[in-house]
Each structure stands twice: as C-alpha cells, then as structure tokens.
Design a protein around this motif. Structure first.
Motif, mmCIF file in Angstrom:
data_model
loop_
_atom_site.group_PDB
_atom_site.id
_atom_site.type_symbol
_atom_site.label_atom_id
_atom_site.label_comp_id
_atom_site.label_asym_id
_atom_site.label_seq_id
_atom_site.Cartn_x
_atom_site.Cartn_y
_atom_site.Cartn_z
ATOM 1 N N ARG B 122 0.832 -1.208 0.000
ATOM 2 C CA ARG B 122 0.000 0.000 0.000
ATOM 3 C C ARG B 122 0.868 1.260 0.000
ATOM 4 O O ARG B 122 2.025 1.242 0.410
ATOM 5 C CB ARG B 122 -0.898 0.005 1.233
ATOM 6 C CG ARG B 122 -1.910 -1.152 1.312
ATOM 7 C CD ARG B 122 -2.959 -0.872 2.374
ATOM 8 N NE ARG B 122 -3.973 -1.924 2.483
ATOM 9 C CZ ARG B 122 -4.078 -2.787 3.490
ATOM 10 N NH1 ARG B 122 -3.205 -2.758 4.491
ATOM 11 N NH2 ARG B 122 -5.054 -3.683 3.504
ATOM 12 N N SER B 145 -3.121 -0.892 -2.684
ATOM 13 C CA SER B 145 -3.885 0.305 -2.332
ATOM 14 C C SER B 145 -3.011 1.545 -2.354
ATOM 15 O O SER B 145 -1.843 1.514 -1.976
ATOM 16 C CB SER B 145 -4.488 0.139 -0.928
ATOM 17 O OG SER B 145 -4.889 1.386 -0.399
ATOM 18 N N ASP B 181 -8.793 -1.035 -1.244
ATOM 19 C CA ASP B 181 -7.958 -2.199 -1.511
ATOM 20 C C ASP B 181 -8.367 -2.829 -2.837
ATOM 21 O O ASP B 181 -9.562 -2.974 -3.116
ATOM 22 C CB ASP B 181 -8.155 -3.254 -0.406
ATOM 23 C CG ASP B 181 -7.350 -2.935 0.845
ATOM 24 O OD1 ASP B 181 -6.506 -2.016 0.817
ATOM 25 O OD2 ASP B 181 -7.558 -3.618 1.862
#
Lengths: 286, 286, 286
Positions: B122, B145, B181
């Motif tokens: 992420r 993400s 996500d």
C-alpha cells in the motif's frame, strides 16, 4: 434549484426539466430523464450547465453522480437537428459554444464525477461519460458507441482525445472508425469504462464509492485530480479544434445526406435506435 | 555486504538488517523482512539503498528480484511517524531527501528489476513496485492500495505518474481518490501489475523470467530500457514536485488530525491493517 | 498489378511473388505467402511496397486487410542474412532504407489497415502488425514475440514506440526484454492486439468490419485517423533513431555471435522456429 435542507434531514433536491438531483450528505445523485430517449439537445445541455453550476456553488457537495431514469438510454447522442442551439446552451458554462469545451470544463471541476451507466450511451453521450472522472456500467444493459464515422463526422466532443489515451491507437481506431455498438464487458476490456458490474449491485457500489471519496479531505483530492488531469486530459486547444471540425464536417453535403437518410429510417426515434448498429451499416446515401 | 563466491558455487549472499539477498548467477533475489509489518521506515530505505548500490556495483548482477519474507505484507506503506528520517536515508542514493527520487533512480538503473508480490502493498509500497520494471503478484494474497487520499495527502512517490500512464485517467482517479484495496485480479485488469499468477507457480515463473532476461546481452537490454523510459517514465521534476507536495500536505492540521485518529484505531499495527479498507472509510476526524 | 474489373464482378486481383490480393468492392484482402516461413526479406518487403502503392493509387480501395496463407506463420521475422537488401527495398516507399519508416508510412496511409493474424508473428512481423490500424488474432494459433533482446538487438521497426504506448512501461519492458512467446489471449490482455477471436469466426468478423468501415465517408475517416495518429503514433525521428540503432547493434560481435549460434541451431528454418521460445533461452554464445 438547490433547496435548503430542513432540520431533520441533510437531503436536498434539485429539480430541473430534464434532470432531478437528490443530495445525500456530500454526494449529489443526478438522474437524467429527457423523453423520449435522452437526446442531448438544448434543454438537457442547459440543465447540465445549471446542475454543475449549482453543485459547484454548494460547498457541501463533493461528489456528483450521473445516472439515467430511462433504463434503455443513458444519453442517446446529440439532437442532430438542433446543433447550434445546444452549442449555445453549452456556452453558458464553457464560455464558448462547444460541447467539447463544456465537457472538458466538467473534467476540471472541483467535484468528483461518476457516471453510473445503464442503457445506450452513444456519440456525445459517450463523450459526456468520458469527461466524468469515473465510469461504471451495468453488465446486462449498457451499450457504447461512437457513431460519428457513419455520418462522415469526427467525434467533436472529446472521444478522440480520451479513447486514444485510454485504449491505445489500435482499439481507438477500431471504435472511432467502426461506429459499432460495444457491450459493457468489451467496453471494460478496452478501458472505455472503469468496470462492468451486475446491474443488481451497480447502484450500491457507486453510492458507497461516492460517499467514501466524499468523506476524504477536499484539499488532497483536488491536488490529485489536478495532477492526473495534467497527464491524462488533453489541452483545451485540442478539444476546441475537434469541436470546430465536427461543425465543419456536419455542414458537408455528404454528411447531411447521410443524416437525412438515417432520419428517414427512424434515426432519433426510440424504437429504431434500440438496434442502431444495423441501420448505420446500411446508410449509403440513396 | 556482497560476499565473494567460493569455488563450489556461484551463489553469493547479501545480509542487511531488513533485506537478505541470494545471488544465483546473474540474478539477485532480495527478500524484505522488517518486522512487524514491513513498514517503509529509515532502516528499510537505508537497506534498499545499500542493496541497489551493491548490486549495481557488481558487474555480474543483471537482474534484481524483490520479494517479501512476510506472507501478509510486501511493504505496508511508509512509517508516518518518521517521514524526515526515511527521506534522509533516501538521499544517500537519490542525492536529495525524497522517496520519489530514490524510486525514479531505481527505474533508471542498469539492472532489470522485478517485484514478486505476495501480501499487502500500500501507499509508497505500491509506488516502490511501480518503480520496478515489472510486477507479478500472487492471485490469492496480493492486495494493492494507494491510501493517501484518506489522509488528505497526495501520492508523493510516483503513483500519480505511473498509474495515470498505466491505466488511464478514469481508473487512475478511482484508485487514487478511493483509497480502496484492490486484489491481484483487479490490479491486473487495471494494468497496475503485469500479471496475477497462482501463488504456487509465482516463484518459479519469476525465477525463470529473471534468468532468461539475464542471459541476454546487457548492451541491448540497456538501450531498450532507456528508450522505454523515455516514453513511459515521467520527468524527474514531476517526481520531485509530487514529493514536495506530499510533504506540504502532511504538515496540514487536517492531515495530521486524520493520522492521529488512524493511529488511535490501530494504524501501523499488523492486525489492524490486515483489513485497512474499512478503517479508512470511517476516518472522519473526531 | 491491379487488374481492371469486368462488368460482371467488382472483384479485382493483385498478383505478386509473395502476396496475392483479392478486391471485394472497397476492401482489398491481401494474403502473404513467402515460403518456406514468411520471412521478411527483400522480396516480401518489395511486394508490400508494391501492394501499398497500388492500393493507395486506386481510389476505389478504402480498407486493406492483411492475412497469411501459411497457417503457422504470419510473418516469421526479418531475414537476418539480408538486412541491407530488405532495407533498400523499404526505401522505395519510405524514401530511406528503413523498415521502421516504411511501417510508419503505412500507419499514416489514407487506407484503413487491418491485420488478421493466424500463426507466428515475431520481431519485425509483430512490428508490421503494430503499424496496421487494427489487429485481430486467432485465439488458437496466433503467437507473438519481440525476439530482438535475445540477440543483443533493440526492436528497430517501431515495437518500442507502439508497445510502450499500448501496454504501459511494465508490460512493454517484460515483452521487449524477455523475448518470450505470447499467445493471443495474453496478447489481448496486454493490449498488443485489439481482440483474440476463435479462428472459426475470425475471417468473417474481419471481413464484415472491413466492409462496414469502407462504407463510411472517406473524408471523416481520414480526419479521425490523422488525429488519433497525432496522439498515438510516435514522431518519425523516434522511428528513424530506433532503426539506426538496430543496425548498429546488429554489427556488434556479440550480436553476430548470437546470430551464428542461433543459425547453427536451426534459426530461420520452419521446424526449429515452431518452438523458438526454448532456443532463445539457451542462446549463450559458445
């Protein structure tokens, strides 16, 4: 007009001739209904201008969602009999009589815009959803087409700029030169839309995404959008030039002849455009 | 430090605090392990710098593969409590205190770099894999993400530059503004990664690809990479400007308030980030 | 030579040594057959030049479709033993001895070009189909590869320019550096081709698309193509520079050594190239 909220509710309404909007907190859900088939004529353009102006002027609106109240048509395409009228209506926000410039203006709005697509979206209708920040479509019903080539026209409101960037030279040439209908699944594969989703989940998906994005700080969001536009949104002069050229093409005898032939066969009527693909393939001037 | 090979084997080792590397002929396989969750803090940045420097200095290394020893986290994201420290660590290779410039430096390395992704990646973790030359992910476990928007931040280390080019304006805006996500399958469909592969075959696939590429002449490879970068890699000033702006955003009260709220709810702890999606959607400052 | 139509039929024939063409109304269907494996040597390049010149000179031709009469090979790749000869043949249309410039010339033709691909299309063969306006491939048989890196060469006829734009930096680097074979399904997913279709429907699909596009007014079509090229087709100097660099690479001892090794193992023979992937992976000079 955007009504003031009462104390019990944060919901507000926008009521225009061809668009009605419902505000849920920071997200405004606008529904298009311009019978008989959501043609993009002066009324719908005028109402789009009005809706965008009201939403932008309201500091509590962060995200603007567009959908259609007609299950078969999102936006059919422009009303070819009223080109100069809808262009004038666009000038109210764009500053010049051009759908392309109105749509580009929408792409640079401080609002995040999402198109929730069911039914047919062709020509400038497709160019409108391409101007939105994101596009989600119903797998079962959404149909996409850039039909201009069948009439000897170029796409004048941004499709050339967006589609070449989104799907690359080969697929863009196919879409722009073939005037074919594309279903949602293929539109997703080509990058025309973000995603095709089952109609049963589409509404909740978009609603949830709209509220999520709207809950994040506006300042960062604006910076991100500005930078993505700096890379992915073509310069204004490219949109303007396509817009001018569309108008030039529309004035040629060849284009006008094809339009007449199409009108004689039901073009711009609800039933005939349910299956427009075939008609366009047989549009040789007679 | 890159140990000398003995006579029986061409395998060499790199042992750093948060990265260990195993050399197999011309390919160096680096494994990240920075407990508890592979946060990108000063230690991991320092070791990335060291690894890249050693690998580039070794003429027998042609391809550099990154994977994680933690099955749940590839790189979680930056350590938001130590921004100035990790930026200083990046300066050792980038020449200026900026992750963006370090990652861009990696994209122009003479080494071919491949990210083999399992688990969560992420924020700047995603920006790190975007800086690699290729990205292959485990279908079952990889999660992607860009979470910055939830904190009122922009993506400061290249995501805006890479994702807009890889997936186009609409999908990039969705990814960058939603902080959602994305699983490996969707990341592949959007062009975020090269391919999603079953976890059971991923390791062998990457290993075989790395050795194949490394077996080809270095001179042609360098010319190809240089030319692809000339088209697909944004200019240094764009990376630098995003990097500066990220820092400005991070200093705003709104962003700092959101970060405090998140920390109070378990942000930057292993368990809470297993399902970060929900937390970010409810991060309104209290 | 393009024969005059008789009164009963609008069909015309083009008969060249390595290409035969059949005209159906405004669409010309060209079939490549250069035994034993459709190598791109001086004969095939000469005939491509001749075909394009004849088709462009004939105002009744609007769309040009390329397919192969060899089910296993669309275009194998260039004949590496006759580089200066096929470059000279290209100069007849390109104005300079360069396949890249010939192919770019094709991309800017007033004709709409469609590649209907069955069998193997590697190296400059792939670059030829990338120069066409659209690419449709048989799901069962089409195989794509940019094999240059295995020989220490760069892709000299446009693949770097097209593939980086079509599939983005990560996938382009994978394709260009790996010299792997890609099947039609993966080529579609990566954006290398428009679509992979079942072999049983491919021919009719392309034929129908060709006739549909050809039935639309030529003027609008030309404007659309010109504008898409303005966005998606790299400048001539980029093609020229790749072309020059390819030649430089081909003169290096390393590249020549690899080519010799490959020739000794059956490179440029029909059987050995049915499964070229493995050979290229083991091409270390001996």
């Amino acid at each position: 007009m955007l009504k003031k909220p009462n104390d019990e509710s944060r919901t507000e309404q926008v009521v225009l001739e061809t668009i009605s909007g419902r505000k849920e907190g920071p997200a405004l859900f606008a529904e298009i209904l311009a019978p008989p088939m959501n043609l993009l004529g002066p009324e719908l353009v005028r109402d789009l201008v009005s809706l965008i102006q009201q939403a932008e002027a309201n500091d509590t609106v962060q995200v603007l969602v567009f959908k259609s109240a007609d299950p078969d048509y999102f936006i059919a395409h422009v009303d070819v009999t009223r080109i100069s009228e809808y262009r004038e209506a666009a000038a109210q926000l764009a500053g010049e009589p051009s759908l392309a410039m109105l749509f580009r203006r929408l792409s640079t709005s401080r609002l995040v815009t999402i198109a929730q697509i069911e039914g047919r979206v062709r020509g400038a209708g497709s160019e409108f959803v391409l101007a939105c920040d994101m596009r989600f479509a119903a797998r079962e019903s959404a149909i996409f087409s850039q039909l201009e080539a069948a009439f000897g026209l170029i796409q004048g409101a941004g499709a050339i700029r967006h589609l070449t960037r989104l799907m690359g030279r080969g697929r863009a040439l196919e879409v722009l030169l073939s005037a074919e209908d594309y279903n949602a699944e293929l539109a997703e594969r080509y990058g025309w839309i973000n995603r095709a989703l089952p109609a049963a989940v589409l509404g909740n998906f978009v609603k949830s995404l709209a509220h999520r994005i709207a809950s994040f700080p506006a300042a960062g969001r604006a910076l991100i959008k500005e930078r993505v536009n700096g890379i992915g949104l073509a310069p204004a002069e490219d949109f303007r030039s396509d817009s001018d050229l569309f108008l030039e093409c529309a004035r040629t005898p060849e284009s006008q002849g094809r339009t007449r032939t199409a009108m004689n066969r039901g073009f711009q009527t609800r039933n005939a455009e349910m299956d427009l693909d075939c008609m366009l393939g047989e549009l040789v001037e007679q």
